[in-house]
Design an enzyme around this catalytic site. Sequence first.
Site, PDB file in Angstrom:
ATOM      1  N   ARG A 163       0.856  -1.189   0.000  1.00 36.02           N
ATOM      2  CA  ARG A 163       0.000   0.000   0.000  1.00 36.02           C
ATOM      3  C   ARG A 163       0.890   1.236   0.000  1.00 36.02           C
ATOM      4  O   ARG A 163       2.043   1.203   0.449  1.00 36.02           O
ATOM      5  CB  ARG A 163      -0.898   0.024   1.235  1.00 36.02           C
ATOM      6  CG  ARG A 163      -1.869  -1.147   1.351  1.00 36.02           C
ATOM      7  CD  ARG A 163      -2.703  -1.007   2.619  1.00 36.02           C
ATOM      8  NE  ARG A 163      -3.676  -2.069   2.758  1.00 36.02           N
ATOM      9  CZ  ARG A 163      -3.472  -3.207   3.426  1.00 36.02           C
ATOM     10  NH1 ARG A 163      -2.291  -3.410   4.028  1.00 36.02           N
ATOM     11  NH2 ARG A 163      -4.406  -4.129   3.511  1.00 36.02           N
ATOM     12  N   LYS A 187      -2.536  -2.340   7.962  1.00 30.19           N
ATOM     13  CA  LYS A 187      -3.689  -1.814   8.681  1.00 30.19           C
ATOM     14  C   LYS A 187      -3.798  -2.457  10.057  1.00 30.19           C
ATOM     15  O   LYS A 187      -3.452  -3.616  10.249  1.00 30.19           O
ATOM     16  CB  LYS A 187      -4.968  -2.067   7.875  1.00 30.19           C
ATOM     17  CG  LYS A 187      -5.062  -1.242   6.605  1.00 30.19           C
ATOM     18  CD  LYS A 187      -6.387  -1.472   5.899  1.00 30.19           C
ATOM     19  CE  LYS A 187      -6.532  -0.583   4.664  1.00 30.19           C
ATOM     20  NZ  LYS A 187      -7.813  -0.801   3.970  1.00 30.19           N
ATOM     21  N   HIS A 256      -1.981   3.092  -5.932  1.00 29.30           N
ATOM     22  CA  HIS A 256      -2.742   1.892  -5.583  1.00 29.30           C
ATOM     23  C   HIS A 256      -2.982   1.002  -6.802  1.00 29.30           C
ATOM     24  O   HIS A 256      -3.209  -0.198  -6.658  1.00 29.30           O
ATOM     25  CB  HIS A 256      -4.072   2.281  -4.937  1.00 29.30           C
ATOM     26  CG  HIS A 256      -4.542   1.282  -3.914  1.00 29.30           C
ATOM     27  ND1 HIS A 256      -3.846   1.038  -2.753  1.00 29.30           N
ATOM     28  CD2 HIS A 256      -5.624   0.456  -3.898  1.00 29.30           C
ATOM     29  CE1 HIS A 256      -4.480   0.109  -2.051  1.00 29.30           C
ATOM     30  NE2 HIS A 256      -5.557  -0.267  -2.724  1.00 29.30           N
ATOM     31  N   ARG A 259      -0.438  -1.666  -6.885  1.00 30.18           N
ATOM     32  CA  ARG A 259      -0.793  -2.771  -5.976  1.00 30.18           C
ATOM     33  C   ARG A 259      -1.829  -3.681  -6.634  1.00 30.18           C
ATOM     34  O   ARG A 259      -1.736  -4.907  -6.554  1.00 30.18           O
ATOM     35  CB  ARG A 259      -1.320  -2.193  -4.668  1.00 30.18           C
ATOM     36  CG  ARG A 259      -1.857  -3.217  -3.666  1.00 30.18           C
ATOM     37  CD  ARG A 259      -2.180  -2.491  -2.366  1.00 30.18           C
ATOM     38  NE  ARG A 259      -3.061  -3.225  -1.482  1.00 30.18           N
ATOM     39  CZ  ARG A 259      -2.659  -4.091  -0.552  1.00 30.18           C
ATOM     40  NH1 ARG A 259      -1.360  -4.360  -0.426  1.00 30.18           N
ATOM     41  NH2 ARG A 259      -3.525  -4.689   0.236  1.00 30.18           N
ATOM     42  N   HIS A 282      -4.576  -8.910   3.397  1.00 30.42           N
ATOM     43  CA  HIS A 282      -6.024  -8.869   3.586  1.00 30.42           C
ATOM     44  C   HIS A 282      -6.425  -9.794   4.727  1.00 30.42           C
ATOM     45  O   HIS A 282      -5.992 -10.943   4.787  1.00 30.42           O
ATOM     46  CB  HIS A 282      -6.746  -9.316   2.305  1.00 30.42           C
ATOM     47  CG  HIS A 282      -6.676  -8.314   1.202  1.00 30.42           C
ATOM     48  ND1 HIS A 282      -6.925  -8.630  -0.127  1.00 30.42           N
ATOM     49  CD2 HIS A 282      -6.395  -6.983   1.215  1.00 30.42           C
ATOM     50  CE1 HIS A 282      -6.797  -7.544  -0.869  1.00 30.42           C
ATOM     51  NE2 HIS A 282      -6.477  -6.539  -0.074  1.00 30.42           N
ATOM     52  N   TYR A 291     -10.075  -9.835  -7.122  1.00 33.13           N
ATOM     53  CA  TYR A 291      -9.114 -10.000  -8.201  1.00 33.13           C
ATOM     54  C   TYR A 291      -9.429 -11.208  -9.064  1.00 33.13           C
ATOM     55  O   TYR A 291      -8.936 -11.315 -10.185  1.00 33.13           O
ATOM     56  CB  TYR A 291      -7.696 -10.092  -7.629  1.00 33.13           C
ATOM     57  CG  TYR A 291      -7.284  -8.800  -6.980  1.00 33.13           C
ATOM     58  CD1 TYR A 291      -6.965  -7.684  -7.750  1.00 33.13           C
ATOM     59  CD2 TYR A 291      -7.256  -8.668  -5.590  1.00 33.13           C
ATOM     60  CE1 TYR A 291      -6.615  -6.482  -7.153  1.00 33.13           C
ATOM     61  CE2 TYR A 291      -6.906  -7.479  -4.993  1.00 33.13           C
ATOM     62  CZ  TYR A 291      -6.592  -6.388  -5.771  1.00 33.13           C
ATOM     63  OH  TYR A 291      -6.263  -5.199  -5.181  1.00 33.13           O
TER      64      TYR A 291
END
Length: 325
Positions: A163, A187, A256, A259, A282, A291
């Site tokens: 990210r 995150k 992004h 990514r 994730h 994806y």
Amino acid sequence: MASASTRLDEALENAGRQLDGDHRLVKLTKGAYRATWERLAAHLRQAGLHDPGQVDDRILRGFLAQLARDGLSPRSIGRHVSALKWLLGTWQRHGVPCPADALLLKAPRAPRRLPQAPDVETVSRLLDPTSRTGTTPPAGEDNRSREVRDRCLFEWLYGSGLRLSEVVSLDLDAVDRANGQVRVTGKRNKTRIVPVGRKAAEALEAWLPLRARWARPDEPAVFISHLGRRLTTRTVQRRLERLSRSRGLSEPLHPHQLRHAFATHVLESSGDLRAVQEMLGHESLSTTQIYTHLDFQHLMSVYEKAHPRAGRQPVEGGSEDSGQT
């Protein structure tokens, strides 16, 4: 005792005072909440309702349906739902009689947008130093250092799927150059180990000696400006826009998107969704599954171009009875 026509106004005014005192919300959000309440009040009055006690779940669903008929997007309606939930919660805490239940109020689900991932050729054109078109090499030592740094930045965004926030917060001690991997803090401060590709590793080896000329003694960041301090996310965005233009791309890329390209290209080659999930950081596999839609679109594109009966146009020179196989 207030009349029915004024009880709604009083309840909204009291909520407004509570809103003014809520320091968790910014001024812009407070203004948006007030606009929603005014729109709700007009809707209620048009229906002949002037008392919070008449506002039930059916009335609020009708209000949201009217917003949809007025052309508001699901995302915009969701912001109105947030304002209504705040209002209902405040009324409940302060004893305003209202049968509507804030917990039952739900925003319509916004359609999930597929990320725009550049193809392999576009990324190669962006990152290949020999692909410069229509520009002259940068003059001056600082400009050359910026170019080396930028290439390293974007190789890491694409090569490891980081990210933007992760790449600018990357510190030198998180990089294991000997083993070709990096410790990333994502995150919710969760860390993961991500492999570093050959191109990204080579770009880092080219950048580090130049970084040493700029870095302040106490600066741990991998990517720094000519002032010796950590780059900001906005600077990275601007530098990628600039590089996109210098490479002659039809539209400037956003960090992004690199990514997204990483995830899409790895998935197309490997089909290993779980591995892509781990590398992207994730928490849920469902987040990574977006994806698979991109991968399916790629497969469909190949199929449409390659299969003789896939397209809408008949095969040139063919017929319905062209023989047996």
